[in-house]
Design a protein around this motif. Structure first.
Motif, mmCIF file in Angstrom:
data_model
loop_
_atom_site.group_PDB
_atom_site.id
_atom_site.type_symbol
_atom_site.label_atom_id
_atom_site.label_comp_id
_atom_site.label_asym_id
_atom_site.label_seq_id
_atom_site.Cartn_x
_atom_site.Cartn_y
_atom_site.Cartn_z
ATOM 1 N N ASP A 40 8.079 -0.200 2.217
ATOM 2 C CA ASP A 40 7.045 0.828 2.367
ATOM 3 C C ASP A 40 7.739 2.162 2.625
ATOM 4 O OD1 ASP A 40 5.057 2.568 3.208
ATOM 5 O OD2 ASP A 40 4.162 1.173 4.628
ATOM 6 N N HIS A 51 6.618 5.114 3.257
ATOM 7 C CA HIS A 51 6.053 5.887 4.362
ATOM 8 C C HIS A 51 6.527 5.345 5.712
ATOM 9 C CE1 HIS A 51 3.605 8.076 1.557
ATOM 10 N NE2 HIS A 51 3.159 6.934 1.056
ATOM 11 N N ALA A 84 10.090 6.404 6.202
ATOM 12 C CA ALA A 84 10.151 7.815 6.612
ATOM 13 C C ALA A 84 9.812 7.961 8.092
ATOM 14 C CB ALA A 84 9.210 8.654 5.756
ATOM 15 N N ARG A 85 8.801 7.203 8.569
ATOM 16 C CA ARG A 85 8.464 7.235 9.998
ATOM 17 C C ARG A 85 9.648 6.766 10.839
ATOM 18 N NH1 ARG A 85 3.534 5.274 8.063
ATOM 19 N NH2 ARG A 85 4.108 3.126 8.551
#
Length: 87
Positions: free
Chosen positions: A42, A44, A47-48
């Motif tokens: 994933d 995203h 990135a988190r």
């Protein structure tokens, strides 16, 4: 109302910290049957996790080293469980 920041549990190694950050960000999951860590792929969530590593590295660790630890963990795991049968 007073709000406090919830602290992450203490870990003994930088790798353990990185695994915890990846899990917290939702970038990895555990095989329910065998317990192997799997990459969720994933972007995203990744990135988190990298954002957390840059903003809140462990004590005495630079943001760059924390980000490298997260990257090393991601590079060392796959997206399938080695013990689960292939479909």
């Amino acid at each position: 109302m007073l709000m406090t920041k919830q602290r992450r549990p203490a870990t003994r190694t930088l790798r353990g910290w990185a695994i915890n950050v990846l899990n917290e960000a939702g970038a990895i999951r555990e095989c329910e049957e065998h317990g192997w860590v799997q990459d969720r792929a994933d972007p995203h969530a990744r990135a988190r996790a990298f954002g957390i590593a840059r903003r809140d590295p462990p004590a005495d660790v630079s943001p760059q080293a924390a980000e490298a630890a997260v990257r090393d963990v991601l590079d060392s795991i796959g997206d399938t469980c080695p013990e689960c049968p292939s479909d």
